[in-house]
Every structure is written in C-alpha cells, then in structure tokens.
Design an enzyme around this catalytic site. Structure first.
Site, mmCIF file in Angstrom:
data_model
loop_
_atom_site.group_PDB
_atom_site.id
_atom_site.type_symbol
_atom_site.label_atom_id
_atom_site.label_comp_id
_atom_site.label_asym_id
_atom_site.label_seq_id
_atom_site.Cartn_x
_atom_site.Cartn_y
_atom_site.Cartn_z
ATOM 1 N N ASP A 132 0.847 -1.186 0.000
ATOM 2 C CA ASP A 132 0.000 0.000 0.000
ATOM 3 C C ASP A 132 0.888 1.243 0.000
ATOM 4 O O ASP A 132 1.874 1.294 0.730
ATOM 5 C CB ASP A 132 -0.915 -0.018 1.233
ATOM 6 C CG ASP A 132 -2.036 0.987 1.141
ATOM 7 O OD1 ASP A 132 -1.753 2.205 1.121
ATOM 8 O OD2 ASP A 132 -3.195 0.555 1.100
ATOM 9 N N ASN A 167 -13.290 -4.185 2.632
ATOM 10 C CA ASN A 167 -14.320 -3.167 2.784
ATOM 11 C C ASN A 167 -15.300 -3.264 1.619
ATOM 12 O O ASN A 167 -14.906 -3.624 0.508
ATOM 13 C CB ASN A 167 -13.688 -1.770 2.807
ATOM 14 C CG ASN A 167 -12.709 -1.602 3.938
ATOM 15 O OD1 ASN A 167 -12.960 -2.038 5.058
ATOM 16 N ND2 ASN A 167 -11.577 -0.972 3.664
ATOM 17 N N GLU A 178 -12.635 2.576 -0.972
ATOM 18 C CA GLU A 178 -12.249 3.761 -1.728
ATOM 19 C C GLU A 178 -11.990 3.457 -3.197
ATOM 20 O O GLU A 178 -12.258 4.280 -4.055
ATOM 21 C CB GLU A 178 -11.012 4.412 -1.095
ATOM 22 C CG GLU A 178 -11.290 4.958 0.298
ATOM 23 C CD GLU A 178 -10.064 5.530 0.971
ATOM 24 O OE1 GLU A 178 -8.983 5.590 0.344
ATOM 25 O OE2 GLU A 178 -10.186 5.913 2.157
ATOM 26 N N VAL A 179 -11.423 2.282 -3.484
ATOM 27 C CA VAL A 179 -11.191 1.863 -4.866
ATOM 28 C C VAL A 179 -12.178 0.742 -5.151
ATOM 29 O O VAL A 179 -12.212 -0.262 -4.424
ATOM 30 C CB VAL A 179 -9.737 1.387 -5.073
ATOM 31 C CG1 VAL A 179 -9.542 0.880 -6.495
ATOM 32 C CG2 VAL A 179 -8.746 2.514 -4.754
ATOM 33 N N HIS A 231 -10.662 -5.773 -2.964
ATOM 34 C CA HIS A 231 -9.294 -5.990 -2.504
ATOM 35 C C HIS A 231 -9.282 -6.317 -1.016
ATOM 36 O O HIS A 231 -10.181 -5.945 -0.276
ATOM 37 C CB HIS A 231 -8.405 -4.772 -2.789
ATOM 38 C CG HIS A 231 -8.910 -3.470 -2.256
ATOM 39 N ND1 HIS A 231 -9.972 -2.795 -2.832
ATOM 40 C CD2 HIS A 231 -8.498 -2.714 -1.212
ATOM 41 C CE1 HIS A 231 -10.181 -1.663 -2.160
ATOM 42 N NE2 HIS A 231 -9.310 -1.601 -1.159
#
Length: 116
Positions: free
Chosen positions: A31, A88, A96-97, A101
């Site tokens: 990350d 998430n 967020e993306v 993932h």
C-alpha cells in the site's frame, strides 16, 4: 461492464507498484499509504467492483486471496504474531477503490477492530 481502476493498471504493470506476488488469479502489492508496519493489498486480477458483485465463478480467485495472504504473512515474518485481513464494501464500509481488494496489515499490535 465495470469501470477500470488504478488496480487494473497495476496488474498490467502500466503504473509502478511494489508488487510482492502475482499469478494468473491475483496480484499483491504494498500500500502506498500504509496503516501498519506491513500493509499489503491483495486483489483479484479480474475486476470485481465490490463484494456485492461476487459470483460463484469468482470462488477460486477469492480463495486464492486467502492462501496468498498466508504465504505473504509468512514471508513478511508476521504470521506467528498475527495479522488482520480486511475487505471493505461500498462507501459506508470504507471502500475507496471499487476493485475488490483485501488489506493484509500487521507487524505491530493492531488493537480493537472497531472503536466507538
């Protein structure tokens, strides 16, 4: 058809990333804004926007996320002390993306999962 994400470009190596693992089903990379000493994202190479979009076709790739997480945790030296795997889903879940993932975080005590 799902929209391409920055992760799609990382999978194809069109933009730089510190890739720690890649095979035909998944890619794992560090990350760029780590939240722990070890913070690696593990993603399916197939674009699946959210957990809500998972189908039975995706079971092998998503199972691979877990076996790769265990392998990377061992390589990173965090398997014995422990680590956290986080997925998430959507805005309220903190996604967020919009390319499914898994976050592998560890290398230090992480504390409680949710704080109020």
């Amino acid at each position: 058809m799902p929209q391409e994400t920055i992760f799609s470009k990382i999978i194809r190596k069109e933009i730089p990333a510190d890739i720690v693992y890649q095979d035909d089903l998944v890619t794992a990379f560090r990350d760029i804004s780590p939240q722990a000493n070890t913070h690696i994202l593990i993603i399916p190479n197939k674009l699946i926007p959210t957990v809500n979009d998972v189908t039975t076709e995706d079971e092998i790739a998503l199972g691979r996320l877990f076996t790769v997480a265990a392998k990377i945790a061992e390589q990173e030296g965090i398997a014995e002390d422990g680590y956290r795997l986080i997925v998430n889903c959507n805005k309220h879940g903190g996604q967020e993306v919009f390319h499914l993932h898994m976050h592998l975080v560890g290398g230090e005590p992480l504390g409680r999962m949710l704080a109020k």
